[in-house]
Design an enzyme around this catalytic site. Structure first.
Site, short mmCIF file in Angstrom:
data_model
loop_
_atom_site.label_atom_id
_atom_site.label_comp_id
_atom_site.label_asym_id
_atom_site.label_seq_id
_atom_site.Cartn_x
_atom_site.Cartn_y
_atom_site.Cartn_z
N GLY A 63 0.84 -1.19 0.00
CA GLY A 63 0.00 0.00 0.00
C GLY A 63 0.87 1.24 0.00
N GLN A 68 2.87 9.89 1.45
CA GLN A 68 4.16 9.21 1.47
C GLN A 68 5.04 9.59 0.28
OE1 GLN A 68 2.23 5.15 2.40
NE2 GLN A 68 4.27 5.02 3.32
N CYS A 121 6.34 -0.19 7.53
CA CYS A 121 5.88 0.95 6.76
C CYS A 121 7.01 1.43 5.86
CB CYS A 121 5.44 2.07 7.70
SG CYS A 121 4.87 3.57 6.86
N LEU A 122 6.68 1.74 4.63
CA LEU A 122 7.68 2.24 3.69
C LEU A 122 8.25 3.59 4.13
CD1 LEU A 122 5.95 1.35 0.29
CD2 LEU A 122 7.71 0.05 1.54
N HIS A 163 -4.06 0.83 7.82
CA HIS A 163 -2.73 1.44 7.78
C HIS A 163 -2.69 2.61 6.81
CE1 HIS A 163 1.83 0.94 7.94
NE2 HIS A 163 1.67 1.75 6.91
N GLU A 164 -3.20 2.40 5.60
CA GLU A 164 -3.11 3.45 4.58
C GLU A 164 -4.07 4.60 4.88
OE1 GLU A 164 -0.64 3.43 2.71
OE2 GLU A 164 -0.10 1.35 3.11
N HIS A 167 -2.59 6.89 7.39
CA HIS A 167 -1.63 7.83 6.81
C HIS A 167 -2.32 9.14 6.41
CE1 HIS A 167 2.37 6.19 6.50
NE2 HIS A 167 1.95 5.05 5.98
#
Length: 212
Positions: A63, A68, A121-122, A163-164, A167
């Site tokens: 995701g 991000q 997480c990226l 999660h997304e 963000h």
């Protein structure tokens, strides 16, 4: 003078290839993103979504939210090939999720069950921690064509959605994590690669949800 969203996205897309992923410490990750309301025309929106998809796949991740890559819009992409063992798939209720675009997503719990698993997480490179999340959520959003999304999402896909969407509210998974579980990626590979985090919880001394 503040740069417009159109100029920001246009400049960002000037370069070919995957986009740089913003890391924790950048204020854009801590601000509530702006609802998408036609700020980008159809062509620029399609280019942004394509760039987000390519960046997510190249990372690789399951995701990616627009903040991000430094774009404060409520847009996210998710995709999960779920290339995991049958044991992991069963323990984590993880099934393949085709590419999806979520515009202005929101979620609410669908039932009382919560489950805890390691996630990363990226935008927090090199680390993972156990996060208790709703086992199922009611997702509402629009897709890239403006069609309504209104459904219950379960299992690992529900974790990705939470999660997304977090963000987009300026929330990182670290805000919800069991801090004693925080582990480097190397520790995950060497010690905590089991399908569930029960061994890690016992060894590191953190609780897991009691409502599976």
């Amino acid at each position: 003078m503040a740069i417009s969203l159109v100029d920001l996205v246009t400049r960002l897309l000037d370069d070919d290839g995957p986009l740089p992923i913003v890391q924790d410490g950048d204020p854009v990750l801590r601000r509530r993103a702006v609802p998408f309301d036609g700020q980008l025309d159809d062509g620029l929106l399609a280019r942004l979504i394509a760039a987000m998809r390519d960046t997510m796949r190249a990372a690789p991740g399951v995701g990616l939210a627009a903040p991000q890559i430094g774009v404060p819009l409520r847009i996210a992409v998710i995709e999960d090939s779920a290339r995991v063992s049958d044991e992991v798939r069963s323990a984590r209720d993880r099934r393949a999720v085709p590419l999806r675009v979520l515009v202005n997503p929101t979620y609410s719990p669908a039932g009382d069950a919560t489950v805890g698993f390691f996630e990363g997480c990226l935008s927090v490179s090199g680390w993972q921690a156990v996060v208790a999340r709703h086992a199922a959520v009611h997702l509402t959003a629009l897709d890239e064509s403006g069609r309504a999304v209104d459904e219950v999402v379960e299992g690992w896909a529900a974790r990705i959605v939470q999660h997304e969407t977090d963000h987009l509210d300026g929330i990182l998974y670290l805000d919800r994590a069991e801090t004693r579980s925080l582990s480097s990626n190397a520790a995950i590979v060497d010690r905590w690669s089991q399908p569930t985090p029960h061994e890690a919880a016992a060894a590191l001394g953190f609780p897991l949800p009691d409502r599976p």
